[in-house]
Write an enzyme that holds these catalytic residues in place. Structure first.
Site, PDB file in Angstrom:
ATOM      1  N   CYS A 150       0.837  -1.206   0.000  1.00  0.00           N
ATOM      2  CA  CYS A 150       0.000   0.000   0.000  1.00  0.00           C
ATOM      3  C   CYS A 150       0.873   1.258   0.000  1.00  0.00           C
ATOM      4  CB  CYS A 150      -0.910  -0.022   1.230  1.00  0.00           C
ATOM      5  SG  CYS A 150      -1.912   1.454   1.413  1.00  0.00           S
ATOM      6  N   CYS A 153      -0.383   4.144   2.235  1.00  0.00           N
ATOM      7  CA  CYS A 153      -0.127   3.906   3.659  1.00  0.00           C
ATOM      8  C   CYS A 153       1.349   4.117   3.994  1.00  0.00           C
ATOM      9  CB  CYS A 153      -0.476   2.468   4.049  1.00  0.00           C
ATOM     10  SG  CYS A 153      -2.044   1.892   3.404  1.00  0.00           S
ATOM     11  N   ASP A 154       2.250   3.599   3.164  1.00  0.00           N
ATOM     12  CA  ASP A 154       3.650   3.463   3.573  1.00  0.00           C
ATOM     13  C   ASP A 154       4.642   4.296   2.772  1.00  0.00           C
ATOM     14  OD1 ASP A 154       2.820   1.627   5.467  1.00  0.00           O
ATOM     15  OD2 ASP A 154       3.007  -0.072   4.107  1.00  0.00           O
TER      16      ASP A 154
HETATM   17  C1  LIG Z   1       0.040  -4.283   5.698  1.00  0.00           C
HETATM   18  C2  LIG Z   1      -1.096  -3.307   5.474  1.00  0.00           C
HETATM   19  C3  LIG Z   1      -0.966  -2.009   5.913  1.00  0.00           C
HETATM   20  C4  LIG Z   1      -2.013  -1.095   5.724  1.00  0.00           C
HETATM   21  N1  LIG Z   1      -1.857   0.168   6.192  1.00  0.00           N
HETATM   22  C5  LIG Z   1      -2.873   1.060   6.058  1.00  0.00           C
HETATM   23  C6  LIG Z   1      -2.752   2.388   6.552  1.00  0.00           C
HETATM   24  O1  LIG Z   1      -1.715   2.781   7.110  1.00  0.00           O
HETATM   25  N2  LIG Z   1      -3.809   3.214   6.379  1.00  0.00           N
HETATM   26  C7  LIG Z   1      -4.959   2.833   5.751  1.00  0.00           C
HETATM   27  O2  LIG Z   1      -5.895   3.641   5.658  1.00  0.00           O
HETATM   28  N3  LIG Z   1      -5.092   1.588   5.257  1.00  0.00           N
HETATM   29  C8  LIG Z   1      -4.090   0.686   5.394  1.00  0.00           C
HETATM   30  N4  LIG Z   1      -4.205  -0.557   4.875  1.00  0.00           N
HETATM   31  C9  LIG Z   1      -5.461  -0.915   4.179  1.00  0.00           C
HETATM   32  C10 LIG Z   1      -6.545  -1.234   5.218  1.00  0.00           C
HETATM   33  O3  LIG Z   1      -6.068  -2.148   6.132  1.00  0.00           O
HETATM   34  C11 LIG Z   1      -7.791  -1.768   4.513  1.00  0.00           C
HETATM   35  O4  LIG Z   1      -8.250  -0.828   3.569  1.00  0.00           O
HETATM   36  C12 LIG Z   1      -8.922  -2.040   5.497  1.00  0.00           C
HETATM   37  O5  LIG Z   1      -8.500  -2.920   6.515  1.00  0.00           O
HETATM   38  C13 LIG Z   1     -10.124  -2.657   4.779  1.00  0.00           C
HETATM   39  O6  LIG Z   1     -11.115  -2.876   5.739  1.00  0.00           O
HETATM   40  P1  LIG Z   1     -12.298  -3.926   5.541  1.00  0.00           P
HETATM   41  O7  LIG Z   1     -13.039  -3.923   6.823  1.00  0.00           O
HETATM   42  O8  LIG Z   1     -13.013  -3.635   4.295  1.00  0.00           O
HETATM   43  O9  LIG Z   1     -11.611  -5.340   5.278  1.00  0.00           O
HETATM   44  P2  LIG Z   1     -10.464  -6.149   6.025  1.00  0.00           P
HETATM   45  O10 LIG Z   1      -9.628  -5.304   6.877  1.00  0.00           O
HETATM   46  O11 LIG Z   1      -9.809  -6.929   4.927  1.00  0.00           O
HETATM   47  O12 LIG Z   1     -11.266  -7.143   6.981  1.00  0.00           O
HETATM   48  C14 LIG Z   1     -11.984  -8.219   6.463  1.00  0.00           C
HETATM   49  C15 LIG Z   1     -12.559  -9.014   7.615  1.00  0.00           C
HETATM   50  O13 LIG Z   1     -13.433 -10.023   7.103  1.00  0.00           O
HETATM   51  C16 LIG Z   1     -13.203 -11.232   7.801  1.00  0.00           C
HETATM   52  N5  LIG Z   1     -13.699 -12.330   6.985  1.00  0.00           N
HETATM   53  C17 LIG Z   1     -13.258 -12.781   5.775  1.00  0.00           C
HETATM   54  N6  LIG Z   1     -13.990 -13.839   5.370  1.00  0.00           N
HETATM   55  C18 LIG Z   1     -14.926 -14.053   6.331  1.00  0.00           C
HETATM   56  C19 LIG Z   1     -15.983 -14.989   6.519  1.00  0.00           C
HETATM   57  N7  LIG Z   1     -16.215 -15.973   5.600  1.00  0.00           N
HETATM   58  N8  LIG Z   1     -16.750 -14.922   7.644  1.00  0.00           N
HETATM   59  C20 LIG Z   1     -16.524 -13.951   8.561  1.00  0.00           C
HETATM   60  N9  LIG Z   1     -15.546 -13.031   8.441  1.00  0.00           N
HETATM   61  C21 LIG Z   1     -14.754 -13.090   7.352  1.00  0.00           C
HETATM   62  C22 LIG Z   1     -11.700 -11.215   8.087  1.00  0.00           C
HETATM   63  O14 LIG Z   1     -11.368 -12.102   9.144  1.00  0.00           O
HETATM   64  C23 LIG Z   1     -11.525  -9.749   8.468  1.00  0.00           C
HETATM   65  O15 LIG Z   1     -11.851  -9.559   9.820  1.00  0.00           O
HETATM   66  C24 LIG Z   1      -3.193  -1.497   5.051  1.00  0.00           C
HETATM   67  C25 LIG Z   1      -3.320  -2.807   4.591  1.00  0.00           C
HETATM   68  C26 LIG Z   1      -2.283  -3.711   4.801  1.00  0.00           C
HETATM   69  C27 LIG Z   1      -2.441  -5.126   4.312  1.00  0.00           C
END
Ligand SMILES: Cc1cc2nc3c(=O)[nH]c(=O)nc-3n(C[C@H](O)[C@H](O)[C@H](O)COP(=O)(O)OP(=O)(O)OC[C@H]3O[C@@H](n4cnc5c(N)ncnc54)[C@H](O)[C@@H]3O)c2cc1C
Length: 324
Positions: A150, A153-154
């Site tokens: 990302c 982010c970084d």
């Molecule tokens: C290493 C890294 C660093 C990052 N740093 C930043 C940053 O500094 N700033 C920023 O804004 N963004 C950052 N991001 C991006 C950010 O993390 C994501 O945009 C955000 O987490 C997305 O949120 P979400 O809730 O849509 O999905 P996710 O965070 O992907 O969460 C998905 C959830 O769904 C659950 N899940 C999946 N399948 C199932 C199922 N069948 N049943 C029940 N639950 C399920 C998973 O366990 C998880 O809890 C980073 C991403 C990464 C990988």
């Protein structure tokens, strides 16, 4: 965090009874926990299924510096713990469980998990997405220590440094160009001898004085102890290997939404991202989607959290309409 998902095995549907819920949220990332907060404050007693990654992707990162309200930055795990605490304060229940089968053909929807079957009046899907990995030695060990997926982010951490970007599509070039704001040099490593990205973007990258390309090459190892020091490259034509010194490596070879569970039931685009209207509604009445599972564009904590809140507000309105 104090939880343990090991030892769970899928049980037959209804093994421990069918649990009726008004709002079931799949996913405990920023989108899911924000949806939980809003649904809980609307007295809808939401249940959140955490999935295998409690807190979602952001819990993998050491520091988040672009989430408003934290001028000094905040740890990724700490941030989602705060999200969870706030949602639980208003009555949201977080279960350490994963949905393994859904039937959205009629309401109440049926969601089977490892431990139970839920009968669901409204479903909010926030199952997120997973960045594709190179699967080479050093990648897992050095994630957050120079390996990133990302740029938004970084990128900032690489001021005046040399970085490698892997990929040849639109996002590799967009993110590579973005990183030139900070980095001294950006070397784009691509498996082929031509880019897959659009012409305008390709021209912009090719004429950027900070960007150079290494063609027909693959990263076979990421080298470093506490931090990335170099990447090992293999020339896919000659087979020769060499080490390219670098301070960081950004990997943009695709993003896979965690939506396989909904195939044939919820509309998705060609990459598997759920299709919603601008009110987070999917093609099935009563099913809403938010966060990265439905967002190939922004992919941030703040945008995912906003979508999660919107989905919960819509779920509340839907339930109000249904009850007349
Ligand atoms: C290493 C890294 C660093 C990052 N740093 C930043 C940053 O500094 N700033 C920023 O804004 N963004 C950052 N991001 C991006 C950010 O993390 C994501 O945009 C955000 O987490 C997305 O949120 P979400 O809730 O849509 O999905 P996710 O965070 O992907 O969460 C998905 C959830 O769904 C659950 N899940 C999946 N399948 C199932 C199922 N069948 N049943 C029940 N639950 C399920 C998973 O366990 C998880 O809890 C980073 C991403 C990464 C990988």
């Amino acid at each position: 965090m104090d939880f343990n998902l090991s030892g769970l095995t899928p049980g037959p549907a209804g093994e421990s009874g069918e649990i009726p819920v008004k709002v079931l949220i799949l996913g405990s990332g920023p989108a899911g926990l924000s949806a939980a907060l809003y649904a809980a404050r609307a007295d809808l007693n939401p249940v959140v299924l955490s999935g295998m990654e409690l807190g979602g992707q952001v819990s993998l990162t050491y520091a988040v510096e672009n989430y408003p309200g934290f001028p000094e930055g905040v740890g990724g795990t700490e941030l989602v713990e705060l999200f969870q605490k706030q949602a639980e304060r208003f009555g949201a229940k977080v279960e350490f469980d994963t949905a393994v089968e859904v039937d959205l053909s009629r309401r109440p929807f049926r969601v089977r998990t490892y431990n139970a079957t839920y009968l669901v009046e409204t479903l909010i899907v926030t199952t997120g997405a997973t960045a594709r990995h190179l699967n080479v030695p050093g990648e897992v060990e050095l994630t957050g220590r120079g390996v990133s997926y990302c740029a938004t982010c970084d990128g900032w951490f690489f001021k005046d440094k040399d970085v490698v970007v892997v990929g040849g599509g639109d996002s590799a070039l967009e993110e590579g160009i973005f990183i030139t704001r900070y980095a001294r040099s950006v070397t784009i490593v691509h498996r082929r001898d031509t880019l897959r990205a659009g012409v305008i973007l390709a021209r912009r990258a090719e004429t950027n004085p900070k960007i150079k390309f290494i063609w027909n090459s693959a990263v076979t190892e990421i080298i470093g102890n506490e931090a990335v020091r170099a990447v090992r490259l293999k020339d896919l034509v000659s087979g020769e290997e060499c080490d390219q010194p670098t301070d960081g490596i950004f990997i943009f070879i695709g993003h896979t939404p965690n939506t396989q569970l909904f195939k044939g039931q919820l509309e998705m685009d060609s990459l598997g991202f759920l299709v919603t209207d601008n009110l987070t509604r999917t093609n099935v009445e009563g099913v809403f989607a938010a966060g990265e599972a439905a967002d190939p564009h922004f992919r941030q904590v703040v945008t995912s959290a906003g979508m999660g809140a919107a989905a919960a507000m819509q779920a509340g309105r839907f339930l109000d309409e249904m009850s007349g």
